[in-house]
Write a protein that holds these residues in place. Structure first.
Motif, PDB file in Angstrom:
ATOM      1  N   GLN A   1     -15.117 -14.023  -5.381  1.00 45.39           N
ATOM      2  CA  GLN A   1     -16.204 -13.009  -5.435  1.00 45.39           C
ATOM      3  C   GLN A   1     -15.619 -11.346  -5.447  1.00 45.39           C
ATOM      4  O   GLN A   1     -15.881 -10.525  -6.355  1.00 45.39           O
ATOM      5  CB  GLN A   1     -17.353 -13.115  -4.857  1.00 45.39           C
ATOM      6  N   GLU A   2     -14.800 -11.158  -4.439  1.00 42.92           N
ATOM      7  CA  GLU A   2     -14.608 -10.026  -3.955  1.00 42.92           C
ATOM      8  C   GLU A   2     -13.071  -9.894  -3.186  1.00 42.92           C
ATOM      9  O   GLU A   2     -12.774 -10.968  -2.557  1.00 42.92           O
ATOM     10  CB  GLU A   2     -15.585  -9.349  -3.190  1.00 42.92           C
ATOM     11  N   CYS A   3     -12.318  -8.753  -3.321  1.00 45.00           N
ATOM     12  CA  CYS A   3     -11.147  -8.688  -2.794  1.00 45.00           C
ATOM     13  C   CYS A   3     -10.846  -7.133  -2.286  1.00 45.00           C
ATOM     14  O   CYS A   3     -10.635  -6.516  -3.402  1.00 45.00           O
ATOM     15  CB  CYS A   3      -9.927  -9.503  -3.630  1.00 45.00           C
ATOM     16  N   TYR A   4     -10.502  -7.084  -1.238  1.00 39.49           N
ATOM     17  CA  TYR A   4     -10.307  -5.515  -0.843  1.00 39.49           C
ATOM     18  C   TYR A   4      -9.352  -5.482   0.410  1.00 39.49           C
ATOM     19  O   TYR A   4      -9.308  -6.332   1.052  1.00 39.49           O
ATOM     20  CB  TYR A   4     -11.621  -4.876  -0.147  1.00 39.49           C
ATOM     21  N   PRO A   5      -8.335  -4.451   0.283  1.00 41.53           N
ATOM     22  CA  PRO A   5      -7.347  -4.311   1.006  1.00 41.53           C
ATOM     23  C   PRO A   5      -7.807  -3.680   2.488  1.00 41.53           C
ATOM     24  O   PRO A   5      -8.789  -2.770   2.480  1.00 41.53           O
ATOM     25  CB  PRO A   5      -6.264  -3.498   0.466  1.00 41.53           C
ATOM     26  N   PHE A   6      -7.398  -3.878   3.651  1.00 48.40           N
ATOM     27  CA  PHE A   6      -7.532  -3.301   4.884  1.00 48.40           C
ATOM     28  C   PHE A   6      -6.560  -3.286   5.773  1.00 48.40           C
ATOM     29  O   PHE A   6      -5.321  -4.187   5.553  1.00 48.40           O
ATOM     30  CB  PHE A   6      -8.902  -3.871   5.688  1.00 48.40           C
ATOM     31  N   ARG A   7      -6.233  -2.410   6.705  1.00 47.29           N
ATOM     32  CA  ARG A   7      -5.304  -2.396   7.551  1.00 47.29           C
ATOM     33  C   ARG A   7      -5.548  -2.276   8.926  1.00 47.29           C
ATOM     34  O   ARG A   7      -6.605  -1.459   9.437  1.00 47.29           O
ATOM     35  CB  ARG A   7      -4.282  -1.188   7.160  1.00 47.29           C
ATOM     36  N   VAL A   8      -4.958  -2.891  10.027  1.00 49.26           N
ATOM     37  CA  VAL A   8      -5.606  -2.634  11.413  1.00 49.26           C
ATOM     38  C   VAL A   8      -4.295  -2.219  12.262  1.00 49.26           C
ATOM     39  O   VAL A   8      -3.247  -2.251  12.139  1.00 49.26           O
ATOM     40  CB  VAL A   8      -5.856  -4.021  11.944  1.00 49.26           C
ATOM     41  N   THR A   9      -4.566  -1.476  13.350  1.00 53.67           N
ATOM     42  CA  THR A   9      -3.797  -0.687  14.193  1.00 53.67           C
ATOM     43  C   THR A   9      -4.256  -1.030  15.750  1.00 53.67           C
ATOM     44  O   THR A   9      -5.536  -0.983  15.724  1.00 53.67           O
ATOM     45  CB  THR A   9      -3.636   0.804  14.333  1.00 53.67           C
ATOM     46  N   ARG A  10      -3.395  -1.797  16.447  1.00 51.00           N
ATOM     47  CA  ARG A  10      -3.735  -2.130  17.856  1.00 51.00           C
ATOM     48  C   ARG A  10      -2.928  -1.349  18.729  1.00 51.00           C
ATOM     49  O   ARG A  10      -2.118  -0.585  18.679  1.00 51.00           O
ATOM     50  CB  ARG A  10      -3.470  -3.393  18.003  1.00 51.00           C
ATOM     51  N   ASN A  11      -3.581  -1.254  20.120  1.00 53.45           N
ATOM     52  CA  ASN A  11      -2.948  -0.711  21.364  1.00 53.45           C
ATOM     53  C   ASN A  11      -1.362  -1.416  21.302  1.00 53.45           C
ATOM     54  O   ASN A  11      -1.329  -2.665  21.391  1.00 53.45           O
ATOM     55  CB  ASN A  11      -3.748  -1.006  22.611  1.00 53.45           C
ATOM     56  N   ALA A  12      -0.500  -0.521  21.375  1.00 52.83           N
ATOM     57  CA  ALA A  12       0.870  -1.199  21.466  1.00 52.83           C
ATOM     58  C   ALA A  12       1.895  -0.586  22.511  1.00 52.83           C
ATOM     59  O   ALA A  12       2.830  -0.746  22.595  1.00 52.83           O
ATOM     60  CB  ALA A  12       1.792  -0.858  20.044  1.00 52.83           C
ATOM     61  N   ASP A  13       1.046   0.118  23.446  1.00 50.64           N
ATOM     62  CA  ASP A  13       1.679   0.697  24.595  1.00 50.64           C
ATOM     63  C   ASP A  13       2.163  -0.572  25.557  1.00 50.64           C
ATOM     64  O   ASP A  13       1.488  -1.282  25.792  1.00 50.64           O
ATOM     65  CB  ASP A  13       1.075   1.808  25.188  1.00 50.64           C
ATOM     66  N   LEU A  14       3.320  -0.205  26.279  1.00 48.70           N
ATOM     67  CA  LEU A  14       3.615  -1.343  27.319  1.00 48.70           C
ATOM     68  C   LEU A  14       3.159  -1.059  28.630  1.00 48.70           C
ATOM     69  O   LEU A  14       3.048   0.277  28.927  1.00 48.70           O
ATOM     70  CB  LEU A  14       5.326  -1.082  27.253  1.00 48.70           C
ATOM     71  N   SER A  15       2.864  -1.911  29.524  1.00 47.89           N
ATOM     72  CA  SER A  15       2.469  -1.677  30.800  1.00 47.89           C
ATOM     73  C   SER A  15       3.239  -2.667  31.749  1.00 47.89           C
ATOM     74  O   SER A  15       2.912  -3.947  31.722  1.00 47.89           O
ATOM     75  CB  SER A  15       0.702  -1.986  30.777  1.00 47.89           C
ATOM     76  N   VAL A  16       4.309  -1.853  32.212  1.00 47.44           N
ATOM     77  CA  VAL A  16       5.009  -2.900  33.156  1.00 47.44           C
ATOM     78  C   VAL A  16       4.868  -2.555  34.606  1.00 47.44           C
ATOM     79  O   VAL A  16       5.146  -1.343  34.937  1.00 47.44           O
ATOM     80  CB  VAL A  16       6.796  -2.649  32.897  1.00 47.44           C
TER      81      VAL A  16
END
Length: 719
Positions: free
Chosen positions: A238-253
């Motif tokens: 019925q429907e199709c739409y693009p999307f994009r996700v950004t996540r937390n990518a900082d390292l914690s050591v």
């Protein structure tokens, strides 16, 4: 005109109103990057490049800075920054500014750059505009090349919302079961292993009123969207739409708890690749409310985190078009110049530990004659820095090579030379910074390769990033041991050396050799070295020394003399340094700051910073050199090195800045500063309210583009 103010002791220079917010200042830097894409003087494909860089910069900003603010908010942090903002206030202000900037970028590409590309015969078209032959071709292309790679993931009672990987481009699909009439949501990831833009064969190019087409294609996600039924056999899409996700990518050591830092970093990298909490959702503006709401809810985001895009998502992929062979649409090609003196030295290339050399002199004999300054990318990195290390690797008189590596390129001749040096029984020590953000994986690969080749690899100090750019070569010359050094402002990376402006100093001065020996002992062993002869070293003494030099200019002014400071760097954030500069301005010290990126100082405030001028230069090369000039009552001092004036550089990083002793080199560095300050083409001037105003030549002035001037100077130097 210099204004000497009587210092008003009732004014607190720590007052938050005298400081700009770090994050908002960075956004203004990225807007200046976007302006290179807006600027009609920039060649067309380079405008696409700057659009892509703007997007790529934003990705990292969200993954690190926005992620950090969100973590602070979730932890209930309400502490004010030195500019007087809470984490929540910063997040709201950033979102407001970013929504405007992203709309401007979106509009620029969709309605300006896309049309200009078409005028040049480069047609990025939409699927809906294709004719039947083109659609038939793409349908077959989809079946053969795309369909086997795709994996649809449906959401229902037995299938939870799928994990959406960081920076992935996806299609949100609403499907309906024709028998039960039930609707379901599915996600299809646009595979990053395939080219983002699908080129049509030349025989299928559209007819365009006799105008020739040199490239025609469409975005990959549109090919998938218009053939999506193949993934849901028997269902109604019925429907199709693009999307994009950004996540937390900082390292914690937790370095203090990590027995093996390399292993700990590797484990954190796996977590990054798996991903942490989402921090941004980009959706096409036409996405229906129900799909949008479901994505926001399942990704645990809020409306402030959603960015509506009218055109293409993920514009960093526009770098694809830089590979098209159309030089007239790019900057005129530039090849770094080999300085006259360095042209006389033997050239060594190594492969499988075999050396090939030409010419007679070695680089060490030149350095013994006088210190050498190199200015990249105007002067060659490969003919200077790489040759310095390559010659050391094969020179039978060289005993030891020690160097730091913060970021290096994938096919680095320097790595090859270090391996050859170890094979030639030299003691080779390399300090590789495993925590260099977003280069951790590459650095782990090189660390292992070097270790396996017999190089002594050190991973840095707990709690500190080793950011300094130094090389120490120990050579036996007759009965004497002589130390040769390179101290630079840029990474030992042959690729970025062609894109970033940096300076480097070669010397065999005994005091510098002794300083670098002490510094490497601090980095690789147990040393509490506090005193250095010519170096300013962080976290040991750098900030205190810089503050004392600023105070020295203040003293000269208070005694009726002249004070002048010129500082070129990437960022100015440290409040202690800013406060000292404000005080210097109040007593009449002239201060010229060339700050490419973040600047938290407010220039031009009456009674506070009247005598401070701040400019930022954005051009075809990334301004990266750090150069510092102090008038010192006429006994001028010039320094170069790795550190910006940020708290992290003074407290949480190992940095080195050196005093330049050679008067000829000092003059050259002063000339670099002067030419940059006079730029009226690529320079922006910061006003006290945080806005940057672009400089343009007045009617009676010539255009002065500092980067072009340096290119011309480099060419003239070899005539």
């Amino acid at each position: 005109m210099i204004q000497k103010e009587s210092v008003d002791l009732t004014i607190s220079l720590k007052d938050s109103k005298y400081y700009l917010n770090r994050e908002l200042s960075w956004l203004e830097f990225n807007y200046r990057v976007l302006n290179e894409a807006l600027d009609t003087r920039t060649p067309l494909l380079e405008r696409l490049k700057f659009t892509a860089i703007f997007s790529s910069n934003l990705d990292e900003f969200f993954m690190v800075r926005i992620a950090g603010l969100k973590q602070q908010i979730q932890a209930g942090v309400t502490k004010l920054t030195f500019d007087g903002c809470t984490p929540l206030e910063q997040l709201v202000a950033i979102s407001e500014r970013l929504h405007f900037l992203i709309k401007e970028q979106d509009y620029l590409f969709e309605y300006t750059l896309r049309n200009l590309l078409a005028v040049q015969g480069i047609h990025l078209v939409n699927y809906i505009d294709l004719d039947q032959k083109q659609r038939t071709y793409l349908h077959q292309y989809f079946d053969e090349n795309i369909f086997p790679v795709l994996t649809p993931l449906v959401v229902d009672k037995s299938h939870p919302f799928p994990y959406i990987s960081n920076l992935s481009l996806n299609l949100g699909v609403v499907i309906c079961n024709p028998e039960t009439k039930e609707e379901h949501f599915a996600r299809v990831k646009v595979p990053s292993v395939l080219p983002r833009f699908v080129a049509l064969p030349q025989r299928l190019y559209s007819q365009t009123n006799n105008k020739s087409i040199v490239w025609q294609g469409i975005p990959l996600e549109q090919v998938i969207a218009h053939n999506i039924e193949a993934l849901f056999s028997g269902m109604i899409v019925q429907e199709c739409y693009p999307f994009r996700v950004t996540r937390n990518a900082d390292l914690s050591v937790e370095e203090d708890e990590a027995d093996d830092l390399l292993l700990a970093i590797e484990q954190e990298l796996r977590k990054r690749n798996i991903g942490r909490s989402a921090v941004r959702l980009e959706v096409h503006a036409s996405t229906p409310t129900l799909i949008r709401q479901q994505l926001v809810e399942d990704l645990e985001l809020e409306e402030i985190d959603v960015y509506d895009i009218q055109g293409l998502l993920g514009l960093k992929d526009l770098l694809y078009f830089l590979s098209l062979p159309y030089p007239k649409l790019k900057y005129e090609s530039w090849s770094s110049i080999v300085p006259k003196d360095l042209n006389k030295i033997k050239k060594i290339t190594s492969s499988n530990n075999q050396k090939i050399e030409s010419n007679e002199k070695d680089i060490f004999s030149l350095i013994r004659q006088s210190d050498i300054l190199v200015h990249h990318p105007y002067q060659s990195f490969s003919a200077s820095v790489e040759q310095f290390i390559a010659q050391a690797a094969y020179d039978p008189s060289v005993l030891t090579i020690k160097m730091t590596l913060y970021r290096t390129s994938g096919d680095s001749p320097i790595i090859e030379a270090l391996i050859a040096a170890a094979a030639n029984d030299k003691q080779v020590v390399t300090l590789i910074e495993l925590k260099a953000r977003f280069d951790e994986e590459n650095n782990i690969i090189w660390a292992r390769q070097l270790e396996q080749s017999g190089v002594h690899v050190v991973y840095g100090l707990a709690g500190l990033k080793t950011h300094t750019k130094i090389v120490l070569i120990v050579r036996k010359e007759g009965e004497k041991i002589r130390r040769y050094v390179h101290i630079g402002t840029g990474n030992y990376n042959s690729k970025t050396a062609n894109l970033y402006t940096d300076v480097g100093l070669f010397s065999c001065r005994e005091e510098l050799g002794a300083d670098l020996t002490d510094l490497f002992n601090f980095l690789t062993g147990y040393s509490c070295q506090k005193l250095y002869r010519k170096l300013l070293v962080a976290p040991v003494n750098m900030r205190d020394r810089i503050l004392s030099m600023i105070n020295r200019e203040i003293t000269h002014c208070r005694k009726g003399g002249k004070g002048h400071i010129v500082a070129k760097m990437n960022s100015l954030v440290d409040p202690k340094i800013i406060e000292a500069l404000y005080l210097a301005s109040q007593v009449g010290v002239k201060i010229d700051l060339i700050i490419r990126g973040i600047c938290c100082l407010r220039p031009g405030i009456k009674g506070i910073s009247n005598n401070i001028r701040v400019i930022s230069v954005i051009g075809r090369f990334l301004e990266h050199s750090r150069i510092f000039y102090l008038y010192n009552g006429g006994k001028k001092e010039v320094y170069i090195g790795s550190a910006d004036w940020m708290t992290r550089n003074f407290v949480r990083r190992v940095e080195a800045i050196t005093l330049v002793n050679d008067p000829n080199i000092s003059y050259k560095l002063e000339e670099i500063l002067r030419i940059t300050l006079e730029d009226n083409s690529q320079a922006w001037q910061l006003s006290s309210n945080g806005n940057y105003i672009r400089r343009f030549p007045m009617s009676n002035q010539y255009e002065k583009n500092s980067q072009k001037i340096f290119m011309e100077m480099a060419l003239k130097s070899i005539l």
